[in-house]
Design an enzyme around this catalytic site. Structure first.
Site, PDB file in Angstrom:
ATOM      1  N   GLU A 101     -23.055  20.189  39.272  1.00 55.16           N
ATOM      2  CA  GLU A 101     -21.869  20.058  38.410  1.00 55.16           C
ATOM      3  C   GLU A 101     -21.261  21.427  38.198  1.00 55.16           C
ATOM      4  OE1 GLU A 101     -18.958  19.016  36.964  1.00 55.16           O
ATOM      5  OE2 GLU A 101     -20.123  17.191  36.633  1.00 55.16           O
ATOM      6  N   ASP A 153     -15.221  10.933  40.075  1.00 56.92           N
ATOM      7  CA  ASP A 153     -13.785  10.861  39.738  1.00 56.92           C
ATOM      8  C   ASP A 153     -13.081   9.893  40.685  1.00 56.92           C
ATOM      9  OD1 ASP A 153     -13.734  13.020  37.701  1.00 56.92           O
ATOM     10  OD2 ASP A 153     -14.332  14.261  39.405  1.00 56.92           O
ATOM     11  N   LYS A 183      -4.589   7.666  42.093  1.00 59.09           N
ATOM     12  CA  LYS A 183      -3.275   7.723  42.763  1.00 59.09           C
ATOM     13  C   LYS A 183      -3.471   7.855  44.276  1.00 59.09           C
ATOM     14  CE  LYS A 183      -0.839   9.669  38.890  1.00 59.09           C
ATOM     15  NZ  LYS A 183      -0.783  10.903  38.114  1.00 59.09           N
ATOM     16  N   ASP A 207     -16.353   2.442  37.412  1.00 62.05           N
ATOM     17  CA  ASP A 207     -15.666   1.396  36.645  1.00 62.05           C
ATOM     18  C   ASP A 207     -14.230   1.257  37.135  1.00 62.05           C
ATOM     19  OD1 ASP A 207     -15.033   3.976  35.699  1.00 62.05           O
ATOM     20  OD2 ASP A 207     -14.206   3.124  33.875  1.00 62.05           O
TER      21      ASP A 207
HETATM   22  C1  LIG Z   1     -15.890  11.371  35.855  1.00 64.07           C
HETATM   23  S1  LIG Z   1     -17.090  12.647  35.691  1.00 64.07           S
HETATM   24  C2  LIG Z   1     -18.587  11.728  35.463  1.00 64.07           C
HETATM   25  C3  LIG Z   1     -19.641  12.507  34.728  1.00 64.07           C
HETATM   26  C4  LIG Z   1     -20.986  11.770  34.479  1.00 64.07           C
HETATM   27  N1  LIG Z   1     -21.650  11.443  35.716  1.00 64.07           N
HETATM   28  C5  LIG Z   1     -20.816  10.547  33.638  1.00 64.07           C
HETATM   29  O1  LIG Z   1     -21.167   9.436  34.092  1.00 64.07           O
HETATM   30  O2  LIG Z   1     -20.368  10.680  32.475  1.00 64.07           O
HETATM   31  C6  LIG Z   1     -17.253  13.186  37.388  1.00 64.07           C
HETATM   32  C7  LIG Z   1     -17.869  14.574  37.498  1.00 64.07           C
HETATM   33  O3  LIG Z   1     -18.140  14.848  38.866  1.00 64.07           O
HETATM   34  C8  LIG Z   1     -17.956  16.236  39.095  1.00 64.07           C
HETATM   35  N2  LIG Z   1     -17.728  16.409  40.533  1.00 64.07           N
HETATM   36  C9  LIG Z   1     -16.673  15.956  41.239  1.00 64.07           C
HETATM   37  N3  LIG Z   1     -16.786  16.288  42.544  1.00 64.07           N
HETATM   38  C10 LIG Z   1     -17.958  16.979  42.652  1.00 64.07           C
HETATM   39  C11 LIG Z   1     -18.612  17.619  43.737  1.00 64.07           C
HETATM   40  N4  LIG Z   1     -18.096  17.614  44.964  1.00 64.07           N
HETATM   41  N5  LIG Z   1     -19.799  18.243  43.492  1.00 64.07           N
HETATM   42  C12 LIG Z   1     -20.328  18.272  42.235  1.00 64.07           C
HETATM   43  N6  LIG Z   1     -19.731  17.683  41.172  1.00 64.07           N
HETATM   44  C13 LIG Z   1     -18.573  17.055  41.370  1.00 64.07           C
HETATM   45  C14 LIG Z   1     -16.748  16.609  38.233  1.00 64.07           C
HETATM   46  O4  LIG Z   1     -16.750  17.998  37.913  1.00 64.07           O
HETATM   47  C15 LIG Z   1     -16.948  15.704  37.009  1.00 64.07           C
HETATM   48  O5  LIG Z   1     -17.580  16.391  35.954  1.00 64.07           O
END
Ligand SMILES: C[S@@+](CC[C@H](N)C(=O)[O-])C[C@H]1O[C@@H](n2cnc3c(N)ncnc32)[C@H](O)[C@@H]1O
Length: 218
Positions: free
Chosen positions: A73, A122, A126, A158
């Protein structure tokens, strides 16, 4: 190699909106204590991707005390909470990688991962941002190369748009994985794991039912 339609760049936030002052020197010193270095031959590994505030890493570390959880992260505010919880719970089996999961996978040339969790990646809903989505068939195949025999990938989302996209990615790599909970897709995450992450709670509060995909390496 990776499809040219998708990117392994990491988009999204490094800091929270609150702009709360953070002592970055202290932060990096603590990260250093728990820093992920490399995969050694002797240990069993769980790769926890995009851990946000780290709830999944704490859960996995307690559930599998004999394995090492590699928490990936780059979101500093989230990692600070994770580091506090590691220290408060005296957890010894989490290693933090403050950055992109692709960097972690970069140096691996063998099958050394026993489990991968990707909770609420994430969704980039879009169309013009679709290439930022993490779960693609190329990414799954990359994980496949580094997973041990019969090991699993667990993905929760979700987002209806992402569910369709993930289904398509699973279909494209059907020769690499068995989708083991295909007939139980209506079960909720809570039927499998007693865990609530920030994004799980967000989904439930907005009456969106998260889906969980369990893929096993063929
Ligand atoms: C929507 S949040 C979900 C956080 C947590 N897993 C939850 O369920 O609450 C998605 C997280 O994935 C991280 N992330 C996105 N792409 C990533 C990557 N390539 N490597 C590591 N982390 C990543 C983002 O920084 C973000 O904090």
């Amino acid at each position: 190699m990776f499809s040219s339609h998708y990117t392994n760049r990491l988009f999204g936030r490094t800091r929270g909106r609150s702009k709360k002052k953070i002592n970055l020197k202290n932060y990096y010193e603590t990260v250093d204590k728990y820093k992920f270095q490399n995969f050694d031959e002797k240990s069993e590994y769980i790769l926890d991707v995009g851990t946000g505030y780290g709830e999944t890493s704490i859960f996995l570390a307690k559930q599998f005390p004999y394995r090492v959880v590699v928490s990936c992260e780059k979101y500093i505010d989230g990692n600070i909470i994770l580091l506090k919880n590691i220290e408060n719970n005296k957890i010894k089996n989490i290693r933090l990688y403050n950055g992109n999961v692709y960097d972690v996978l970069e140096g691996i040339s063998r099958e050394c991962i026993n489990l991968v969790w990707i909770f609420f990646p994430d969704p980039w809903p879009k169309n013009r941002h679709a290439k930022r989505r993490l779960i693609t068939s190329d990414f799954l195949i990359k994980l496949h190369k580094n997973l041990k025999e019969n090991s699993e990938i667990h993905i929760a989302t979700d987002s209806f748009i992402y569910v369709r996209f993930i289904l398509n990615s699973i279909y494209k790599c059907k020769d690499y994985f068995n989708w083991v909970n295909q007939s139980e897709i209506n079960l909720s995450i809570k039927d499998y794991f007693d865990i609530e992450t920030k994004y799980y709670k967000k989904a439930i509060n907005s009456q969106r039912k998260p889906s969980l995909f369990i893929l096993r390496k063929l």
